[in-house]
Design an enzyme around this catalytic site. Structure first.
Site, PDB file in Angstrom:
ATOM      1  N   LYS A  45      50.611 -74.837  83.871  1.00 41.63           N
ATOM      2  CA  LYS A  45      50.769 -73.773  84.881  1.00 41.63           C
ATOM      3  C   LYS A  45      49.961 -73.999  86.160  1.00 41.63           C
ATOM      4  O   LYS A  45      49.648 -73.060  86.890  1.00 41.63           O
ATOM      5  CB  LYS A  45      50.432 -72.372  84.314  1.00 41.63           C
ATOM      6  CG  LYS A  45      51.006 -72.051  82.959  1.00 41.63           C
ATOM      7  CD  LYS A  45      52.353 -72.612  82.690  1.00 41.63           C
ATOM      8  CE  LYS A  45      53.504 -71.919  83.328  1.00 41.63           C
ATOM      9  NZ  LYS A  45      54.790 -72.577  82.935  1.00 41.63           N
ATOM     10  N   HIS A 100      49.827 -83.334  80.016  1.00 41.37           N
ATOM     11  CA  HIS A 100      48.850 -82.236  79.981  1.00 41.37           C
ATOM     12  C   HIS A 100      47.667 -82.629  79.095  1.00 41.37           C
ATOM     13  O   HIS A 100      46.799 -81.793  78.813  1.00 41.37           O
ATOM     14  CB  HIS A 100      49.475 -80.973  79.372  1.00 41.37           C
ATOM     15  CG  HIS A 100      50.449 -80.242  80.258  1.00 41.37           C
ATOM     16  ND1 HIS A 100      50.283 -80.107  81.615  1.00 41.37           N
ATOM     17  CD2 HIS A 100      51.590 -79.559  79.967  1.00 41.37           C
ATOM     18  CE1 HIS A 100      51.287 -79.390  82.110  1.00 41.37           C
ATOM     19  NE2 HIS A 100      52.087 -79.053  81.133  1.00 41.37           N
ATOM     20  N   SER A 130      49.761 -66.898  84.828  1.00 38.65           N
ATOM     21  CA  SER A 130      51.020 -67.652  84.709  1.00 38.65           C
ATOM     22  C   SER A 130      51.250 -68.095  83.261  1.00 38.65           C
ATOM     23  O   SER A 130      52.371 -68.017  82.736  1.00 38.65           O
ATOM     24  CB  SER A 130      50.953 -68.862  85.648  1.00 38.65           C
ATOM     25  OG  SER A 130      52.132 -69.607  85.601  1.00 38.65           O
TER      26      SER A 130
HETATM   27  S1  PPS Z   1      54.171 -76.267  83.314  1.00 32.32           S
HETATM   28  O1  PPS Z   1      54.827 -75.422  82.268  1.00 32.32           O
HETATM   29  O2  PPS Z   1      52.813 -76.633  82.932  1.00 32.32           O
HETATM   30  O3  PPS Z   1      54.974 -77.413  83.688  1.00 32.32           O
HETATM   31  O4  PPS Z   1      54.057 -75.285  84.562  1.00 32.32           O
HETATM   32  P1  PPS Z   1      53.652 -75.721  86.035  1.00 32.32           P
HETATM   33  O5  PPS Z   1      54.808 -76.328  86.704  1.00 32.32           O
HETATM   34  O6  PPS Z   1      52.391 -76.493  86.015  1.00 32.32           O
HETATM   35  O7  PPS Z   1      53.321 -74.315  86.711  1.00 32.32           O
HETATM   36  C1  PPS Z   1      54.278 -73.308  86.904  1.00 32.32           C
HETATM   37  C2  PPS Z   1      53.752 -72.433  88.027  1.00 32.32           C
HETATM   38  O8  PPS Z   1      53.940 -73.119  89.279  1.00 32.32           O
HETATM   39  C3  PPS Z   1      54.723 -72.305  90.141  1.00 32.32           C
HETATM   40  N1  PPS Z   1      55.532 -73.132  91.051  1.00 32.32           N
HETATM   41  C4  PPS Z   1      55.434 -73.066  92.389  1.00 32.32           C
HETATM   42  N2  PPS Z   1      54.648 -72.315  93.190  1.00 32.32           N
HETATM   43  C5  PPS Z   1      54.820 -72.451  94.526  1.00 32.32           C
HETATM   44  N3  PPS Z   1      55.741 -73.279  95.094  1.00 32.32           N
HETATM   45  C6  PPS Z   1      56.541 -74.043  94.325  1.00 32.32           C
HETATM   46  N4  PPS Z   1      57.434 -74.841  94.895  1.00 32.32           N
HETATM   47  C7  PPS Z   1      56.400 -73.957  92.906  1.00 32.32           C
HETATM   48  N5  PPS Z   1      57.024 -74.554  91.854  1.00 32.32           N
HETATM   49  C8  PPS Z   1      56.466 -74.045  90.733  1.00 32.32           C
HETATM   50  C9  PPS Z   1      55.566 -71.482  89.174  1.00 32.32           C
HETATM   51  O9  PPS Z   1      56.157 -70.378  89.792  1.00 32.32           O
HETATM   52  C10 PPS Z   1      54.497 -71.111  88.148  1.00 32.32           C
HETATM   53  O10 PPS Z   1      53.545 -70.198  88.656  1.00 32.32           O
HETATM   54  P2  PPS Z   1      53.638 -68.611  88.528  1.00 32.32           P
HETATM   55  O11 PPS Z   1      52.325 -68.081  89.027  1.00 32.32           O
HETATM   56  O12 PPS Z   1      53.885 -68.275  87.090  1.00 32.32           O
HETATM   57  O13 PPS Z   1      54.773 -68.184  89.422  1.00 32.32           O
END
Ligand code: PPS
Length: 288
Positions: A45, A100, A130
């Site tokens: 996340k 991870h 998240s």
């Molecule tokens: S995972 O399951 O570990 O692969 O998740 P991860 O991709 O690391 O994290 C998911 C969160 O990243 C947000 N996200 C973004 N935020 C801003 N801009 C872009 N382009 C973007 N892409 C992914 C996603 O919404 C999750 O955060 P939260 O706070 O839940 O919205």
């Protein structure tokens, strides 16, 4: 569904058995990285999917074809997942590999490799929020009755994937050793263009301004959240239930303020000080 309730434990860290086996974890730790490999490392996340998309577009010179036709888990597969071997394609340009795993398990395999390593970190209050919502939608993760219950486990490092503090500190300690590029979710939010240019420089991939524009546009949250190749809507409902929470949920800095009570915030700040004061890492908690 396959191993949905199984927990794999390695070095005291619990991982979802739906995605990991003892064999897949062993394979990951013994993996032979090659020159040209790009490795995205993150605690869940923290902006993993965002970085997968950015790297896909950098290596497509801003062309969105691959990013809109191949799922992210195929173009940047997770090293420790059971299906990694089948997905990793040889010989088609740089391999983008995601993980991870914590440093204590993977740093040795990266030690003498020429892989380029990128660590993506996010402020732990937003990670906790998240991750909590991700537990609601991902049916291979345990259920929690409340955010309060989840936050306590997160602070204690007793959630799947282990302690956020240990993950970030462990990898940050490898910065010089591995020539690791450290970047935060908040830096990407605050000044995407600047972060993108720094990343391109690290990768040795010069970009035209037009290509940077294309990457910047395609990686905006509203665009990515509609891209079925990254928003996980291709995954069956019984594995990821988007009625509970979207994978692309809010995509902002500071959502923790909507979830932490004042008491929880004070306690978390105290813990953060205790755990992080020796490593000098600072986090941005809000962009206001
Ligand atoms: S995972 O399951 O570990 O692969 O998740 P991860 O991709 O690391 O994290 C998911 C969160 O990243 C947000 N996200 C973004 N935020 C801003 N801009 C872009 N382009 C973007 N892409 C992914 C996603 O919404 C999750 O955060 P939260 O706070 O839940 O919205």
């Amino acid at each position: 569904m396959d191993r949905m309730d199984v927990i794999e434990t390695i070095a005291g860290i619990q991982l979802p058995g739906h995605l990991h086996t003892a064999q897949s974890l062993q394979y990951a730790q013994e993996f032979q990285f090659q020159e040209g490999d790009i490795v995205i490392i993150s605690y869940p996340k923290s902006g993993t999917t965002w970085m997968q998309e950015i790297l896909t577009l950098i290596y497509s010179q801003g062309d969105t074809e691959v990013a809109t036709s191949v799922p992210n888990w195929e173009r940047a597969p997770w090293l420790e997942h059971t299906f990694f071997k089948d997905l990793l394609k040889e010989g088609e340009g740089p391999r983008i590999i995601t993980t991870h795993l914590p440093s204590e398990l993977l740093a040795p395999a990266l030690q003498n490799s020429k892989a380029k390593v990128i660590y993506v970190a996010r402020n732990p209050k937003d990670v906790a929020v998240s991750f909590y919502y991700f537990h609601k939608m991902a049916k291979f993760l345990p259920d929690f009755d409340s955010f309060t219950e989840f936050l306590q486990k997160f602070q204690d490092g007793q959630v799947h994937y282990g302690s956020w503090f240990q993950h970030v500190k462990g990898w940050y300690a490898q910065k010089t050793n591995l020539g690791l590029f450290y970047i935060t979710y908040e830096a990407l939010q605050k000044n995407f263009r600047h972060s993108l240019k720094k990343l391109c420089k690290f990768l040795g991939c010069p970009m035209y301004s037009r290509e940077l524009d294309q990457i910047q546009n395609h990686c905006k949250f509203p665009v990515m959240s509609q891209n079925v190749m990254v928003n996980y809507t291709l995954i069956p409902h019984k594995i990821m239930d988007h009625d509970q929470s979207k994978f692309m949920r809010k995509g902002i800095v500071g959502d923790w303020k909507e979830h932490f009570t004042d008491e929880q915030n004070v306690e978390f700040d105290k813990l953060f000080q205790e755990k992080m004061s020796d490593c000098g890492l600072q986090f941005v908690w809000s962009l206001d």
